[in-house]
Design a protein around this motif. Structure first.
Motif, PDB file in Angstrom:
ATOM      1  N   MET A   1      59.384 -58.045 -10.545  1.00  0.00           N
ATOM      2  CA  MET A   1      58.137 -58.761 -10.728  1.00  0.00           C
ATOM      3  C   MET A   1      57.591 -58.493 -12.124  1.00  0.00           C
ATOM      4  SD  MET A   1      55.706 -58.793  -7.449  1.00  0.00           S
ATOM      5  CE  MET A   1      56.303 -57.892  -6.053  1.00  0.00           C
ATOM      6  N   THR A   2      56.861 -59.435 -12.588  1.00  0.00           N
ATOM      7  CA  THR A   2      56.227 -59.268 -13.891  1.00  0.00           C
ATOM      8  C   THR A   2      54.878 -58.604 -13.725  1.00  0.00           C
ATOM      9  OG1 THR A   2      55.071 -61.373 -13.811  1.00  0.00           O
ATOM     10  CG2 THR A   2      57.338 -61.417 -14.662  1.00  0.00           C
ATOM     11  N   GLN A   3      54.328 -58.136 -14.844  1.00  0.00           N
ATOM     12  CA  GLN A   3      53.001 -57.532 -14.783  1.00  0.00           C
ATOM     13  C   GLN A   3      51.964 -58.541 -14.309  1.00  0.00           C
ATOM     14  OE1 GLN A   3      52.384 -55.882 -18.686  1.00  0.00           O
ATOM     15  NE2 GLN A   3      53.032 -53.857 -18.004  1.00  0.00           N
ATOM     16  N   ARG A   4      52.164 -59.801 -14.655  1.00  0.00           N
ATOM     17  CA  ARG A   4      51.224 -60.849 -14.241  1.00  0.00           C
ATOM     18  C   ARG A   4      51.232 -61.002 -12.723  1.00  0.00           C
ATOM     19  NH1 ARG A   4      51.505 -65.956 -17.743  1.00  0.00           N
ATOM     20  NH2 ARG A   4      50.542 -64.457 -19.113  1.00  0.00           N
ATOM     21  N   VAL A   5      52.400 -60.982 -12.103  1.00  0.00           N
ATOM     22  CA  VAL A   5      52.506 -61.078 -10.640  1.00  0.00           C
ATOM     23  C   VAL A   5      51.914 -59.828 -10.006  1.00  0.00           C
ATOM     24  CG1 VAL A   5      54.107 -61.186  -8.696  1.00  0.00           C
ATOM     25  CG2 VAL A   5      54.457 -62.663 -10.685  1.00  0.00           C
ATOM     26  N   ASP A   6      52.207 -58.661 -10.588  1.00  0.00           N
ATOM     27  CA  ASP A   6      51.639 -57.423 -10.060  1.00  0.00           C
ATOM     28  C   ASP A   6      50.115 -57.454 -10.095  1.00  0.00           C
ATOM     29  OD1 ASP A   6      54.147 -56.359  -9.577  1.00  0.00           O
ATOM     30  OD2 ASP A   6      54.187 -55.172 -11.428  1.00  0.00           O
ATOM     31  N   LEU A   7      49.533 -57.915 -11.189  1.00  0.00           N
ATOM     32  CA  LEU A   7      48.083 -58.004 -11.305  1.00  0.00           C
ATOM     33  C   LEU A   7      47.521 -58.996 -10.285  1.00  0.00           C
ATOM     34  CD1 LEU A   7      45.428 -57.255 -12.626  1.00  0.00           C
ATOM     35  CD2 LEU A   7      45.876 -59.008 -14.368  1.00  0.00           C
ATOM     36  N   ALA A   8      48.180 -60.130 -10.108  1.00  0.00           N
ATOM     37  CA  ALA A   8      47.723 -61.117  -9.118  1.00  0.00           C
ATOM     38  C   ALA A   8      47.775 -60.528  -7.711  1.00  0.00           C
ATOM     39  CB  ALA A   8      48.580 -62.385  -9.206  1.00  0.00           C
ATOM     40  N   THR A   9      48.802 -59.733  -7.422  1.00  0.00           N
ATOM     41  CA  THR A   9      48.920 -59.103  -6.110  1.00  0.00           C
ATOM     42  C   THR A   9      47.796 -58.096  -5.892  1.00  0.00           C
ATOM     43  OG1 THR A   9      51.310 -59.415  -6.119  1.00  0.00           O
ATOM     44  CG2 THR A   9      50.444 -57.782  -4.600  1.00  0.00           C
ATOM     45  N   VAL A  10      47.472 -57.327  -6.901  1.00  0.00           N
ATOM     46  CA  VAL A  10      46.349 -56.384  -6.805  1.00  0.00           C
ATOM     47  C   VAL A  10      45.051 -57.142  -6.560  1.00  0.00           C
ATOM     48  CG1 VAL A  10      44.946 -54.723  -8.099  1.00  0.00           C
ATOM     49  CG2 VAL A  10      47.434 -54.555  -8.154  1.00  0.00           C
ATOM     50  N   MET A  11      44.859 -58.234  -7.274  1.00  0.00           N
ATOM     51  CA  MET A  11      43.643 -59.040  -7.096  1.00  0.00           C
ATOM     52  C   MET A  11      43.596 -59.615  -5.670  1.00  0.00           C
ATOM     53  SD  MET A  11      42.040 -58.660  -9.892  1.00  0.00           S
ATOM     54  CE  MET A  11      40.795 -59.913  -9.863  1.00  0.00           C
ATOM     55  N   ASP A  12      44.727 -60.070  -5.158  1.00  0.00           N
ATOM     56  CA  ASP A  12      44.786 -60.568  -3.784  1.00  0.00           C
ATOM     57  C   ASP A  12      44.446 -59.459  -2.790  1.00  0.00           C
ATOM     58  OD1 ASP A  12      45.404 -63.216  -4.377  1.00  0.00           O
ATOM     59  OD2 ASP A  12      47.572 -62.887  -4.235  1.00  0.00           O
ATOM     60  N   ARG A  13      44.976 -58.263  -3.009  1.00  0.00           N
ATOM     61  CA  ARG A  13      44.676 -57.136  -2.116  1.00  0.00           C
ATOM     62  C   ARG A  13      43.183 -56.840  -2.095  1.00  0.00           C
ATOM     63  NH1 ARG A  13      48.484 -53.918  -0.022  1.00  0.00           N
ATOM     64  NH2 ARG A  13      50.631 -54.365  -0.557  1.00  0.00           N
ATOM     65  N   LEU A  14      42.563 -56.852  -3.254  1.00  0.00           N
ATOM     66  CA  LEU A  14      41.124 -56.609  -3.324  1.00  0.00           C
ATOM     67  C   LEU A  14      40.341 -57.718  -2.615  1.00  0.00           C
ATOM     68  CD1 LEU A  14      40.837 -55.314  -6.997  1.00  0.00           C
ATOM     69  CD2 LEU A  14      40.541 -53.982  -4.889  1.00  0.00           C
ATOM     70  N   ALA A  15      40.764 -58.949  -2.792  1.00  0.00           N
ATOM     71  CA  ALA A  15      40.078 -60.074  -2.159  1.00  0.00           C
ATOM     72  C   ALA A  15      40.220 -60.009  -0.633  1.00  0.00           C
ATOM     73  CB  ALA A  15      40.625 -61.395  -2.689  1.00  0.00           C
ATOM     74  N   ILE A  16      41.402 -59.660  -0.156  1.00  0.00           N
ATOM     75  CA  ILE A  16      41.622 -59.548   1.287  1.00  0.00           C
ATOM     76  C   ILE A  16      40.821 -58.384   1.849  1.00  0.00           C
ATOM     77  CG2 ILE A  16      43.375 -58.944   3.013  1.00  0.00           C
ATOM     78  CD1 ILE A  16      45.313 -60.733   1.323  1.00  0.00           C
ATOM     79  N   ASP A  17      40.772 -57.281   1.138  1.00  0.00           N
ATOM     80  CA  ASP A  17      39.960 -56.146   1.573  1.00  0.00           C
ATOM     81  C   ASP A  17      38.491 -56.559   1.689  1.00  0.00           C
ATOM     82  OD1 ASP A  17      39.909 -53.195   2.160  1.00  0.00           O
ATOM     83  OD2 ASP A  17      38.467 -53.277   0.521  1.00  0.00           O
ATOM     84  N   ALA A  18      38.010 -57.369   0.769  1.00  0.00           N
ATOM     85  CA  ALA A  18      36.625 -57.848   0.826  1.00  0.00           C
ATOM     86  C   ALA A  18      36.403 -58.723   2.055  1.00  0.00           C
ATOM     87  CB  ALA A  18      36.270 -58.609  -0.451  1.00  0.00           C
ATOM     88  N   VAL A  19      37.391 -59.508   2.447  1.00  0.00           N
ATOM     89  CA  VAL A  19      37.266 -60.345   3.652  1.00  0.00           C
ATOM     90  C   VAL A  19      37.177 -59.464   4.897  1.00  0.00           C
ATOM     91  CG1 VAL A  19      38.439 -62.049   5.118  1.00  0.00           C
ATOM     92  CG2 VAL A  19      38.369 -62.372   2.641  1.00  0.00           C
ATOM     93  N   VAL A  20      38.057 -58.474   5.002  1.00  0.00           N
ATOM     94  CA  VAL A  20      38.044 -57.584   6.173  1.00  0.00           C
ATOM     95  C   VAL A  20      36.728 -56.808   6.240  1.00  0.00           C
ATOM     96  CG1 VAL A  20      39.175 -55.584   7.239  1.00  0.00           C
ATOM     97  CG2 VAL A  20      40.556 -57.458   6.318  1.00  0.00           C
ATOM     98  N   THR A  21      36.278 -56.304   5.104  1.00  0.00           N
ATOM     99  CA  THR A  21      34.996 -55.606   5.070  1.00  0.00           C
ATOM    100  C   THR A  21      33.859 -56.564   5.404  1.00  0.00           C
ATOM    101  OG1 THR A  21      35.812 -53.992   3.478  1.00  0.00           O
ATOM    102  CG2 THR A  21      33.419 -54.271   3.612  1.00  0.00           C
ATOM    103  N   GLY A  22      33.919 -57.773   4.873  1.00  0.00           N
ATOM    104  CA  GLY A  22      32.900 -58.779   5.177  1.00  0.00           C
ATOM    105  C   GLY A  22      32.828 -59.107   6.656  1.00  0.00           C
ATOM    106  N   TYR A  23      33.979 -59.105   7.312  1.00  0.00           N
ATOM    107  CA  TYR A  23      34.038 -59.335   8.753  1.00  0.00           C
ATOM    108  C   TYR A  23      33.241 -58.262   9.493  1.00  0.00           C
ATOM    109  CZ  TYR A  23      36.125 -59.187  13.416  1.00  0.00           C
ATOM    110  OH  TYR A  23      36.314 -59.144  14.773  1.00  0.00           O
ATOM    111  N   ALA A  24      33.499 -56.989   9.170  1.00  0.00           N
ATOM    112  CA  ALA A  24      32.796 -55.887   9.835  1.00  0.00           C
ATOM    113  C   ALA A  24      31.300 -55.948   9.565  1.00  0.00           C
ATOM    114  CB  ALA A  24      33.366 -54.547   9.374  1.00  0.00           C
ATOM    115  N   VAL A  25      30.923 -56.205   8.329  1.00  0.00           N
ATOM    116  CA  VAL A  25      29.504 -56.268   7.969  1.00  0.00           C
ATOM    117  C   VAL A  25      28.813 -57.433   8.677  1.00  0.00           C
ATOM    118  CG1 VAL A  25      27.906 -56.668   6.042  1.00  0.00           C
ATOM    119  CG2 VAL A  25      29.817 -55.069   5.772  1.00  0.00           C
ATOM    120  N   ALA A  26      29.471 -58.575   8.743  1.00  0.00           N
ATOM    121  CA  ALA A  26      28.866 -59.751   9.402  1.00  0.00           C
ATOM    122  C   ALA A  26      28.599 -59.464  10.880  1.00  0.00           C
ATOM    123  CB  ALA A  26      29.770 -60.971   9.243  1.00  0.00           C
ATOM    124  N   VAL A  27      29.560 -58.853  11.574  1.00  0.00           N
ATOM    125  CA  VAL A  27      29.362 -58.532  12.989  1.00  0.00           C
ATOM    126  C   VAL A  27      28.265 -57.479  13.140  1.00  0.00           C
ATOM    127  CG1 VAL A  27      30.431 -57.565  15.066  1.00  0.00           C
ATOM    128  CG2 VAL A  27      31.697 -59.203  13.666  1.00  0.00           C
TER     129      VAL A  27
END
Length: 169
Positions: A1-27
């Motif tokens: 993988m390139t550094q660009r793909v690695d960075l995009a994957t990290v950004m996706d992980r952070l975004a998904i973590d925000a969704v899971v956290t948002g789920y708990a906070v919303a409930v």
């Protein structure tokens, strides 16, 4: 993988973590509009192993909005998150799966039995018994034009601790 793909994957992980956290906070906060916004248009939730319902996110949000009135204080603790992306030969796709353990302590609404018990909390009001459950969430997410959203979530309740009505007084 390139550094660009690695960075995009990290950004996706952070975004998904925000969704899971948002789920708990919303409930926990009873923010049902926020809860619905976390799902895809065809998103679903399944709470059957915890004694609830399964169905479209809008329907489940309505059910939760009534059911959670029994628990005026809620706190989801979502831990041990395991995230797997759809794999296109080393490149992440637009789907992801998160398996995460949870512990969910809640305070039951005070009723006439607890109000007359004489057991007062630090604020001088009678305390109600705790209800605690734990288990694992299985989230399936999709990347949408608006970001990552929950396609479906299933609660796998493994245990619960409900107070004995005789000792809760």
């Amino acid at each position: 993988m390139t550094q660009r793909v690695d960075l995009a994957t990290v950004m996706d992980r952070l975004a998904i973590d925000a969704v899971v956290t948002g789920y708990a906070v919303a409930v926990d906060d009873g923010a049902w509009t926020d809860y619905r916004a976390l799902f895809t248009a065809d998103g679903r939730a399944d709470y059957r192993t915890a004694g609830g319902i399964e169905g479209p996110a809008d329907e489940v949000a309505r059910w939760l909005s009534h059911t959670m009135l029994l628990f005026p204080v809620r706190q989801h603790l979502i831990v041990n998150r395991r995230l797997d992306f759809q794999d296109f030969g080393g490149y992440p796709g637009d789907r992801a799966r998160v398996r995460a353990d949870y512990m969910n302590p809640m305070r039951l609404v005070s009723g006439p039995d607890t109000a007359g018990s004489g057991d007062a909390g630090s604020n001088g009001r009678p305390t109600a018994p705790n209800f605690v459950s734990g288990g694992r969430y299985a989230f399936h997410l999709r990347r949408t034009d608006g970001g990552w959203r929950i396609r479906d979530v299933t609660v796998h309740e493994k245990w619960r601790n409900v107070p004995d009505p005789l000792t809760a007084r």
